[in-house]
Design a protein around this motif. Structure first.
Motif, PDB file in Angstrom:
ATOM      1  N   UNK A   1     -44.109  67.711  84.665  1.00  0.00           N
ATOM      2  CA  UNK A   1     -44.578  68.919  83.532  1.00  0.00           C
ATOM      3  C   UNK A   1     -44.615  68.260  82.501  1.00  0.00           C
ATOM      4  N   UNK A   2     -45.339  69.025  81.488  1.00  0.00           N
ATOM      5  CA  UNK A   2     -45.600  69.570  80.479  1.00  0.00           C
ATOM      6  C   UNK A   2     -46.111  67.936  79.350  1.00  0.00           C
TER       7      UNK A   2
ATOM      8  N   UNK B   1     -44.489  74.482  80.432  1.00  0.00           N
ATOM      9  CA  UNK B   1     -44.141  74.215  79.607  1.00  0.00           C
ATOM     10  C   UNK B   1     -43.646  75.892  78.957  1.00  0.00           C
ATOM     11  N   UNK B   2     -43.213  76.566  79.820  1.00  0.00           N
ATOM     12  CA  UNK B   2     -43.106  78.237  79.490  1.00  0.00           C
ATOM     13  C   UNK B   2     -43.466  78.666  78.484  1.00  0.00           C
ATOM     14  N   UNK B   3     -44.325  78.894  79.075  1.00  0.00           N
ATOM     15  CA  UNK B   3     -45.848  79.862  77.834  1.00  0.00           C
ATOM     16  C   UNK B   3     -46.074  80.909  78.847  1.00  0.00           C
ATOM     17  N   UNK B   4     -45.816  81.659  78.382  1.00  0.00           N
ATOM     18  CA  UNK B   4     -45.825  83.869  79.105  1.00  0.00           C
ATOM     19  C   UNK B   4     -46.620  84.316  77.748  1.00  0.00           C
ATOM     20  N   UNK B   5     -47.442  85.117  78.559  1.00  0.00           N
ATOM     21  CA  UNK B   5     -47.871  86.182  77.653  1.00  0.00           C
ATOM     22  C   UNK B   5     -47.739  87.384  78.810  1.00  0.00           C
ATOM     23  N   UNK B   6     -47.487  89.180  78.324  1.00  0.00           N
ATOM     24  CA  UNK B   6     -47.412  90.018  79.522  1.00  0.00           C
ATOM     25  C   UNK B   6     -48.267  90.364  80.345  1.00  0.00           C
TER      26      UNK B   6
END
Length: 467
Positions: free
Chosen positions: A308-309, A84-89
């Motif tokens: 998804x999601x 669901x497009x959650x991203x951390x560096x």
């Protein structure tokens, strides 16, 4: 008495150093960690790193994340998540380490060592694989370090090259790799070359096919002309791959410890399954490759992908995973396929000469993949007939859709989606944004080598992404 003890100790040390005891002092030279390794001993582990960690995630997330963006893979977990497009560096720390510390750095050493020793075959391979890895990296992150990246302690904070500059360096690496191989000088790889077993003609074909890939990426890039790029790509492909036997792939035995990495990626602990968008596409197209590429769910015997999601977790065994052809323990791990060469040629021909001229190349490409996965000629012909002929309105759509199937689990499909808009996708349920156009720079790099480009967000486009 104290001084006498010290004298005795010094005498013993002196005797040890002046006699045959030097071998004991040399235990600091660990034979299991040599500091000077020959080219044949370097090539095999580098190729394995590329197969495991660049093409199939391994110790990172990149390959699997991109397949989630493409709605090919889904996590059997509640939202929010990568899908669901959650991203951390920090999610990209492992991938950056895989790319730079473990792979590109070793390729740089291999390239230099081979050049110094006059082993042009090895330097050629090193340049070609460097181009492959750089292409993967820049298409994910955009601007990246390269020209100043491998100076060791002399430069621990290399500036980033622009993506346009990286693309020019990729093209130069491939040209130089081809030229090196043509010298036929020095040692020739054999069993240490897991990809081609020392077949240098295949390495040359790979390099020309990669040239075509990266030329076609720039059909919409600022300052580049689509027709010109397409013609250059066709010229390269005239020397590129000529059959499925030319595929760049890693072969696995399948015994414990030697499994295909995609088989490992879909083990139950990962909670990864196939997404419904991907699985349902086979049903909509009445595609005979469904049973060849998708395994029925163990629980139901049906071909079922997960949406998804979702807010709930389903039974893992109620969802499909890839079939044995791509995900058995002994399946091949495909890095670049002959079918890609054909689809690139079909797309380039369409841009130059139109749909009718591209039709036979497109047909050949689809058939080549059908043959690879074991579909009969009758079923393949029926399928192609049902898909219809290429027209000016549908040619790009059909070419890229079919290319994405033949390039199953390959990160190249994410680049194709960004540059063409196909396969057509809409954002998933509970999406935190529109579908990302890139991934984030890793936290470890932001801390150790801060650069202005590292402020990029998931929806920021890389330089060539002008679709």
């Amino acid at each position: 008495m104290k001084m006498k003890k010290i004298y005795l100790v010094l005498t013993v040390i002196s005797l040890m150093m002046s006699s045959g005891c030097k071998k004991y002092i040399d235990v600091n030279n660990d034979p299991n960690r040599p500091i000077n390794v020959s080219e044949p001993l370097m090539l095999a582990p580098i190729e394995m790193l590329i197969s495991q960690n660049i093409n199939a995630a391994g110790d990172g997330n990149l390959s699997i994340v991109l397949q989630q963006y493409l709605q090919v893979i889904a996590l059997n977990q509640v939202a929010p998540n990568f899908g669901t497009y959650l991203m951390y560096n920090q999610d990209m720390d492992g991938d950056w380490n895989n790319m730079y510390v473990r792979t590109l750095n070793n390729l740089s050493i291999l390239k230099g060592k081979a050049a110094e020793n006059g082993n042009a075959n090895y330097s050629g391979i090193a340049k070609i694989l460097t181009a492959y890895c750089l292409g993967t990296a820049t298409d994910a992150w955009g601007d990246i370090p390269y020209s100043a990246a491998f100076g060791g302690k002399g430069n621990l904070t290399p500036v980033y090259d622009s993506q346009e500059s990286v693309y020019k360096q990729i093209d130069a690496l491939l040209a130089d790799g081809i030229a090196d191989i043509a010298k036929k000088a020095g040692l020739k790889p054999a069993s240490d070359d897991y990809f081609y077993n020392g077949d240098m003609d295949k390495w040359t074909k790979l390099a020309y096919t990669l040239k075509a890939r990266y030329l076609m990426h720039l059909t919409k890039a600022p300052g580049y002309n689509a027709t010109t790029q397409a013609q250059l790509a066709i010229t390269a492909l005239n020397n590129g791959m000529t059959g499925n036997d030319d595929d760049l792939k890693m072969v696995f035995v399948g015994t414990p410890g030697t499994e295909n990495p995609w088989q490992q990626n879909f083990l139950p602990a990962s909670t990864l399954v196939l997404a419904n968008t991907f699985v349902d596409g086979f049903k909509t197209r009445n595609d005979p490759r469904l049973a060849k590429m998708v395994a029925p769910a163990k629980e139901t015997g049906l071909y079922t992908g997960r949406e998804a999601g979702l807010d709930e977790i389903g039974s893992l065994e109620s969802y499909s995973i890839p079939a044995a052809f791509y995900a058995a323990p002994s399946a091949f791990n495909y890095l670049l396929n002959y079918t890609e060469a054909l689809f690139l040629k079909a797309e380039a021909t369409f841009l130059i000469s139109g749909a009718a001229a591209a039709q036979p190349i497109y047909t050949e490409a689809v058939n080549a993949h059908m043959v690879k996965v074991g579909v009969s000629t009758t079923d393949a012909n029926a399928y192609l007939s049902s898909r219809g002929s290429l027209t000016s309105a549908n040619a790009l759509k059909l070419i890229i859709e079919e290319k994405s199937i033949a390039n199953f689990l390959n990160a190249e499909n994410y680049t194709d989606w960004r540059r063409t808009g196909f396969p057509a996708l809409t954002k998933v349920k509970n999406a935190l944004s529109e579908i990302p156009r890139r991934v984030l720079y890793p936290n470890t790099e932001i801390i150790s080598n801060p650069q202005p480009q590292q402020n990029a967000k998931l929806m920021d486009r890389v330089w060539w992404d002008k679709n």
